[in-house]
Design an enzyme around this catalytic site. Structure first.
Site, PDB file in Angstrom:
ATOM      1  N   MET A  30      56.851  36.865  32.181  1.00 55.03           N
ATOM      2  CA  MET A  30      56.522  38.203  32.093  1.00 55.03           C
ATOM      3  C   MET A  30      55.107  38.327  32.537  1.00 55.03           C
ATOM      4  SD  MET A  30      58.144  39.996  28.843  1.00 55.03           S
ATOM      5  CE  MET A  30      56.773  39.901  27.564  1.00 55.03           C
ATOM      6  N   HIS A  37      52.862  28.393  30.941  1.00 54.55           N
ATOM      7  CA  HIS A  37      54.033  28.753  32.150  1.00 54.55           C
ATOM      8  C   HIS A  37      53.739  27.712  33.410  1.00 54.55           C
ATOM      9  CE1 HIS A  37      52.846  32.966  30.682  1.00 54.55           C
ATOM     10  NE2 HIS A  37      53.995  33.002  30.558  1.00 54.55           N
ATOM     11  N   MET A 185      49.067  28.657  23.709  1.00 51.69           N
ATOM     12  CA  MET A 185      48.529  29.508  24.867  1.00 51.69           C
ATOM     13  C   MET A 185      49.893  30.668  24.848  1.00 51.69           C
ATOM     14  SD  MET A 185      47.340  27.489  27.855  1.00 51.69           S
ATOM     15  CE  MET A 185      45.772  26.414  27.703  1.00 51.69           C
TER      16      MET A 185
END
Ligand code: AMP
Length: 282
Positions: A30, A37, A185
């Site tokens: 997202m 990520h 995170m």
């Protein structure tokens, strides 16, 4: 790196790559990217010829009172970060392209797996997740799809969907990347005030001290839950949504700790809902 904004452009690139016999790795996100990520992207880069990263704040996985509008976005920075790990394709679709007028089809894993834990306070969330992930699987046609253990329930549900719907895709689950003080995170960490941010480390601390107790012989799930609950409740302003000890594959609650165990927590700090978990073999 190519920046692609429509389904049809993505299809063209994907079909060309498949025609050349290339392997495809997909990382659905997202956006508002961070090291968590990037760890997925680096792994995908090592294992595939074509790395596709999707950035889409998926409206169907947000409930009416959730943070869809407020969800942080920074596509310029996302593009820089994707370039830094040599992703091939950044896919930024519009909601209208993904869910055109009259859209009516949803993919849903039935039963307790999607109703427990986050499913209890977010009843439509996983239906939105399995729908968008199915659509991305059809569009990107990946050989491998990369997901973070940070979202443990999401991983279990997607594994079930892949199995039940016969997707010929390898699910690659990557470990949780944490800040220096242990906080997992998350794009949502940016909602925390500095005071809340310093309190937020209690989630990982409570989980890791429970894990240490289990290493030293604790086998009662109830004792572990009580221990974590007390530790988190001692921090203000932390409000516990759940503390749960489960079988890591089925997400069924367990009483005695044996086999592959998942301990998961969701805690609201101020106005921010944080999740964390640890998974291990007893
Ligand atoms: P999101 O953008 O939050 O939907 O996350 C996209 C993917 O990145 C999901 O598979 C997440 O589980 C994964 N992810 C998010 N945060 C982390 C993290 N701290 N460590 C590892 N993976 C993560």
């Amino acid at each position: 790196m190519d920046i692609i904004r429509t389904k049809s452009d993505l299809r063209e690139i994907v079909n060309k790559a498949l025609g050349k016999g290339q392997t495809i790795g997909l990382i659905p996100t997202m956006g508002f990217l961070h090291e968590g990520h990037l760890s997925l992207m680096r792994r995908a880069r090592r294992e595939n010829d074509l790395v596709i990263v999707s950035v889409f704040v998926n409206p169907t996985q947000f409930g009416p009172n959730e943070d869809l509008e407020a969800y942080p976005r920074d596509s310029e920075k996302d593009i820089t970060l994707m370039r830094s790990v040599n992703a091939d394709i950044a896919f930024f679709p519009d909601a209208d392209d993904i869910y055109p007028y009259g859209y009516a089809t949803y993919v849903q894993v039935e039963g307790a797996m999607a109703q427990t834990l986050c499913g209890r306070s977010r009843p439509i969330h996983f239906r939105g997740v399995t729908t968008i992930v199915s659509k991305l699987f059809h569009l990107a046609k990946p050989h491998r799809a990369y997901f973070g253990q940070k979202d443990a329930q999401q991983v279990a549900i997607i594994a079930k969907m892949i199995q039940d719907l016969d997707f010929d895709i390898e699910l690659v689950v990557c470990p949780i990347i944490r800040e220096a003080d242990g906080l997992a995170m998350s794009s949502r960490n940016r909602y925390l005030t500095s005071r809340e941010r310093s309190k937020a480390k209690v989630l990982s601390q409570a989980l890791h001290s429970a894990q240490a107790k289990i290493k030293n012989g604790e086998r009662s799930a109830a004792a572990v839950i009580q221990n974590i609950t007390e530790r988190i409740a001692s921090v203000k302003p932390a409000e516990i949504d759940y503390v749960s000890v489960m079988d890591a594959v089925t997400l069924n609650d367990v009483q005695a700790l044996r086999g592959k165990i998942l301990i998961a927590v969701a805690v609201i700090i101020g106005r921010t809902r944080l999740i964390d978990n640890v998974q291990f073999e007893v």
